[in-house]
Write an enzyme that holds these catalytic residues in place. Sequence first.
Site, PDB file in Angstrom:
ATOM      1  N   HIS A   1       0.909  -1.180   0.011  1.00 31.80           N
ATOM      2  CA  HIS A   1       0.086  -0.047   0.164  1.00 31.80           C
ATOM      3  C   HIS A   1       0.876   1.245   0.093  1.00 31.80           C
ATOM      4  O   HIS A   1       2.136   1.276   0.492  1.00 31.80           O
ATOM      5  CB  HIS A   1      -0.860   0.129   1.210  1.00 31.80           C
ATOM      6  CG  HIS A   1      -0.206  -0.120   2.564  1.00 31.80           C
ATOM      7  ND1 HIS A   1       0.297  -1.424   2.804  1.00 31.80           N
ATOM      8  CD2 HIS A   1      -0.073   0.657   3.572  1.00 31.80           C
ATOM      9  CE1 HIS A   1       1.065  -1.585   4.018  1.00 31.80           C
ATOM     10  NE2 HIS A   1       1.045  -0.259   4.502  1.00 31.80           N
TER      11      HIS A   1
ATOM     12  N   HIS B   1       0.748   5.066   1.110  1.00 27.73           N
ATOM     13  CA  HIS B   1       0.241   6.308   1.790  1.00 27.73           C
ATOM     14  C   HIS B   1       0.114   7.719   1.263  1.00 27.73           C
ATOM     15  O   HIS B   1       1.357   7.942   0.792  1.00 27.73           O
ATOM     16  CB  HIS B   1       0.927   6.366   3.224  1.00 27.73           C
ATOM     17  CG  HIS B   1       0.936   5.267   4.211  1.00 27.73           C
ATOM     18  ND1 HIS B   1       0.009   5.061   5.229  1.00 27.73           N
ATOM     19  CD2 HIS B   1       1.750   4.046   4.379  1.00 27.73           C
ATOM     20  CE1 HIS B   1       0.291   3.965   5.950  1.00 27.73           C
ATOM     21  NE2 HIS B   1       1.294   3.280   5.425  1.00 27.73           N
TER      22      HIS B   1
HETATM   23  P1  5GP Z   1       1.919   0.562   7.373  1.00 26.12           P
HETATM   24  O1  5GP Z   1       2.134   0.552   8.739  1.00 26.12           O
HETATM   25  O2  5GP Z   1       1.719  -1.074   7.054  1.00 26.12           O
HETATM   26  O3  5GP Z   1       2.519   1.164   6.306  1.00 26.12           O
HETATM   27  O4  5GP Z   1       0.371   1.036   7.135  1.00 26.12           O
HETATM   28  C1  5GP Z   1      -0.765   0.134   7.399  1.00 26.12           C
HETATM   29  C2  5GP Z   1      -1.984   1.040   7.526  1.00 26.12           C
HETATM   30  O5  5GP Z   1      -3.092   0.338   7.290  1.00 26.12           O
HETATM   31  C3  5GP Z   1      -1.841   1.956   8.617  1.00 26.12           C
HETATM   32  O6  5GP Z   1      -1.818   3.277   8.751  1.00 26.12           O
HETATM   33  C4  5GP Z   1      -3.375   1.634   9.312  1.00 26.12           C
HETATM   34  O7  5GP Z   1      -3.975   2.786  10.013  1.00 26.12           O
HETATM   35  C5  5GP Z   1      -4.028   1.082   8.225  1.00 26.12           C
HETATM   36  N1  5GP Z   1      -5.023   0.111   8.400  1.00 26.12           N
HETATM   37  C6  5GP Z   1      -4.832  -1.110   9.243  1.00 26.12           C
HETATM   38  N2  5GP Z   1      -6.161  -1.573   9.104  1.00 26.12           N
HETATM   39  C7  5GP Z   1      -7.015  -0.994   8.663  1.00 26.12           C
HETATM   40  C8  5GP Z   1      -8.426  -1.091   8.203  1.00 26.12           C
HETATM   41  O8  5GP Z   1      -8.902  -2.110   8.564  1.00 26.12           O
HETATM   42  N3  5GP Z   1      -9.008  -0.171   7.531  1.00 26.12           N
HETATM   43  C9  5GP Z   1      -8.427   0.739   7.230  1.00 26.12           C
HETATM   44  N4  5GP Z   1      -9.056   1.799   6.524  1.00 26.12           N
HETATM   45  N5  5GP Z   1      -7.192   1.012   7.213  1.00 26.12           N
HETATM   46  C10 5GP Z   1      -6.311   0.188   8.194  1.00 26.12           C
END
Ligand code: 5GP
Length: 142
Positions: free
Chosen positions: A100, A102
């Site tokens: 993903h 951001h």
């Molecule tokens: P990472 O830390 O892997 O770069 O980002 C994962 C992102 O996924 C986090 O910012 C977290 O808030 C988001 N996230 C995790 N679970 C969910 C969910 O169930 N729904 C949404 N909309 N975002 C999620």
Amino acid sequence: MEDCIFCKIINGDIPSYKVYEDDDVLAFLDITQVTPGHTLLIPKKHVADIFEYDADLATKVFAKLPELARAIRAINSDIKGLNIINNNGQVAYQSVFHSHIHLIPRYSSDDDMSIKFADNSALYSPEQYADVQKAIANHLTN
Ligand code: 5GP
Ligand code: ZN
């Protein structure tokens, strides 16, 4: 993929606030809203991280970034900038292992988003830069 929270969002098994969808990608609000408008762009194909993309998938996903960035900026005249962040691996703060990107709009330098780069240039000789340069270049195919 089973037990992947983002695959469940793609399939509609978990609700999300979708902002864009086509055959290849989905964009939806990150639940944490680090700043208002914080959005995630994901490929519908389950790939864990950037190391699993091929060029075709990268084109489909990354090509959406400029339009999505402009749409996010347009929601609020207080948005002055935008960080685009793609974490790969636990050590790089990845917590969901479906790739993903951001998009985090920035309202001021002391809003709730923070990022810090160390400047290690004083530690590098020209030879050390060249060694790193060659090591990376040697692993590229063209
Ligand atoms: P990472 O830390 O892997 O770069 O980002 C994962 C992102 O996924 C986090 O910012 C977290 O808030 C988001 N996230 C995790 N679970 C969910 C969910 O169930 N729904 C949404 N909309 N975002 C999620
Ligand atoms: Zn997935």
